[in-house]
Motif scaffolding. Structure first.
Motif, PDB file in Angstrom:
ATOM      1  N   ARG A 101      -1.402 -12.876  -5.646  1.00 46.42           N
ATOM      2  CA  ARG A 101      -1.435 -14.308  -5.942  1.00 46.42           C
ATOM      3  C   ARG A 101      -0.978 -15.107  -4.733  1.00 46.42           C
ATOM      4  O   ARG A 101      -0.177 -14.631  -3.927  1.00 46.42           O
ATOM      5  N   GLY A 139      -7.942  -3.423  -2.417  1.00 47.42           N
ATOM      6  CA  GLY A 139      -8.986  -3.418  -3.430  1.00 47.42           C
ATOM      7  C   GLY A 139      -8.682  -4.369  -4.575  1.00 47.42           C
ATOM      8  O   GLY A 139      -7.649  -5.049  -4.601  1.00 47.42           O
ATOM      9  N   PRO A 140      -9.574  -4.409  -5.568  1.00 44.50           N
ATOM     10  CA  PRO A 140      -9.468  -5.412  -6.637  1.00 44.50           C
ATOM     11  C   PRO A 140      -8.448  -5.098  -7.716  1.00 44.50           C
ATOM     12  O   PRO A 140      -8.156  -5.964  -8.550  1.00 44.50           O
ATOM     13  N   ASP A 141      -7.901  -3.902  -7.744  1.00 45.75           N
ATOM     14  CA  ASP A 141      -7.028  -3.515  -8.857  1.00 45.75           C
ATOM     15  C   ASP A 141      -5.585  -3.977  -8.698  1.00 45.75           C
ATOM     16  O   ASP A 141      -4.812  -3.928  -9.662  1.00 45.75           O
ATOM     17  N   ARG A 173      -6.280  -8.035   0.220  1.00 43.30           N
ATOM     18  CA  ARG A 173      -7.322  -7.647  -0.753  1.00 43.30           C
ATOM     19  C   ARG A 173      -8.278  -6.623  -0.157  1.00 43.30           C
ATOM     20  O   ARG A 173      -8.716  -5.698  -0.844  1.00 43.30           O
ATOM     21  N   ARG A 174      -8.613  -6.779   1.116  1.00 45.37           N
ATOM     22  CA  ARG A 174      -9.480  -5.794   1.771  1.00 45.37           C
ATOM     23  C   ARG A 174      -8.808  -4.421   1.792  1.00 45.37           C
ATOM     24  O   ARG A 174      -9.440  -3.391   1.622  1.00 45.37           O
ATOM     25  N   GLU A 207      -2.826  -6.802  -8.251  1.00 50.96           N
ATOM     26  CA  GLU A 207      -2.666  -8.234  -8.530  1.00 50.96           C
ATOM     27  C   GLU A 207      -2.028  -8.932  -7.326  1.00 50.96           C
ATOM     28  O   GLU A 207      -0.887  -8.652  -6.970  1.00 50.96           O
ATOM     29  N   GLU A 257      -6.237 -12.408   1.914  1.00 48.37           N
ATOM     30  CA  GLU A 257      -7.575 -11.850   2.039  1.00 48.37           C
ATOM     31  C   GLU A 257      -7.523 -10.495   2.743  1.00 48.37           C
ATOM     32  O   GLU A 257      -8.217  -9.545   2.356  1.00 48.37           O
ATOM     33  N   GLU A 290       0.826  -1.195   0.000  1.00 46.65           N
ATOM     34  CA  GLU A 290       0.000   0.000   0.000  1.00 46.65           C
ATOM     35  C   GLU A 290       0.870   1.260   0.000  1.00 46.65           C
ATOM     36  O   GLU A 290       0.601   2.220  -0.744  1.00 46.65           O
TER      37      GLU A 290
END
Length: 237
Positions: free
Chosen positions: A90, A84-86, A80-81, A88, A77, A57
């Motif tokens: 893995r 956000g979704p943008d 991702r919170r 990548e 997870e 971030e």
């Protein structure tokens, strides 16, 4: 409750919460990594072992194009919170071949992750592969004298010149976290880096952020006189 060593799926929430505000991570390790990274505007950066994503971030906020991976689905997870979704993200193991193309990244950051591995060779070869020539690996690891000193004070006498395993515990919100780490001497680290095709540009033992002195007066004095982590900037040749 005690959980299995290095099971970040079980203690990820507690670890991530502590990482946000504690002295070692928030006011020492992470600021040092960002300082070593410098201006990252427009650089494509991979976070190897990204955890809940605080370093990712910070790099993104400084203008980098970021991606990350981690072995723990629970930590991903949380990342991702946060991100956000943008971004990548893995699930991957640093000890295995990585799911990225050759020379895909300008930089890789490896924040307190290499010391989970007994053998650095395959992991460093993969990090070199995904870096462009001239790209940087910026890494932090446990300082080779830190765990050794703890063991000596406890009456145990590990061989500093060996690669040896230690298991430590810390408690957060009533949950005891067990971490299994591999310790090695400085020359073993530098030999592994050069064998993997890296040129060592910087070896750093920084001080904590100055503002931490008032927030953590006792811990600050300890950390500022006996470093916990060692930092490297390496260039891919």
């Amino acid at each position: 409750m005690t959980v299995q060593a290095n099971d970040y799926d079980s203690f990820g929430e507690a670890y991530a919460a502590s990482n946000e505000t504690n002295l070692a991570n928030a006011y020492y390790e992470r600021p040092a990594m960002l300082a070593l990274a410098g201006d990252v505007t427009g650089r494509r950066i991979l976070d190897a072992g990204c955890g809940a994503g605080p370093l990712l971030e910070a790099l993104r906020d400084r203008g980098a194009d970021v991606a990350g991976f981690d072995l723990s689905g629970g930590m991903l997870e949380l990342a991702r919170r946060r991100l956000g979704p943008d971004v990548e993200l893995r699930k991957a193991d640093l000890a295995d071949p990585l799911p990225y193309a050759d020379a895909e990244f300008d930089d890789v950051v490896a924040s307190l992750v290499l010391h989970y591995l007994e053998d650095w060779g395959p992991a460093l070869a993969e990090l070199r592969r995904v870096l462009r020539t001239g790209g940087r690996l910026i890494a932090s690891v446990n300082h080779p004298t830190a765990e050794y000193g703890i063991e000596r004070l406890a009456g145990r006498r590990p061989d500093y010149f060996s690669t040896w395993n230690s298991i430590g515990e810390w408690t957060e919100n009533g949950q005891t976290i067990r971490l299994s780490l591999w310790n090695r001497p400085l020359h073993a680290m530098t030999d592994a880096f050069t064998a993997a095709g890296f040129r060592i540009s910087v070896i750093s033992e920084p001080q904590p952020a100055p503002e931490a002195r008032e927030l953590f007066p006792e811990e600050f004095d300890l950390l500022s006189t006996a470093p916990s982590f060692l930092f490297f900037v390496l260039h891919a040749e």
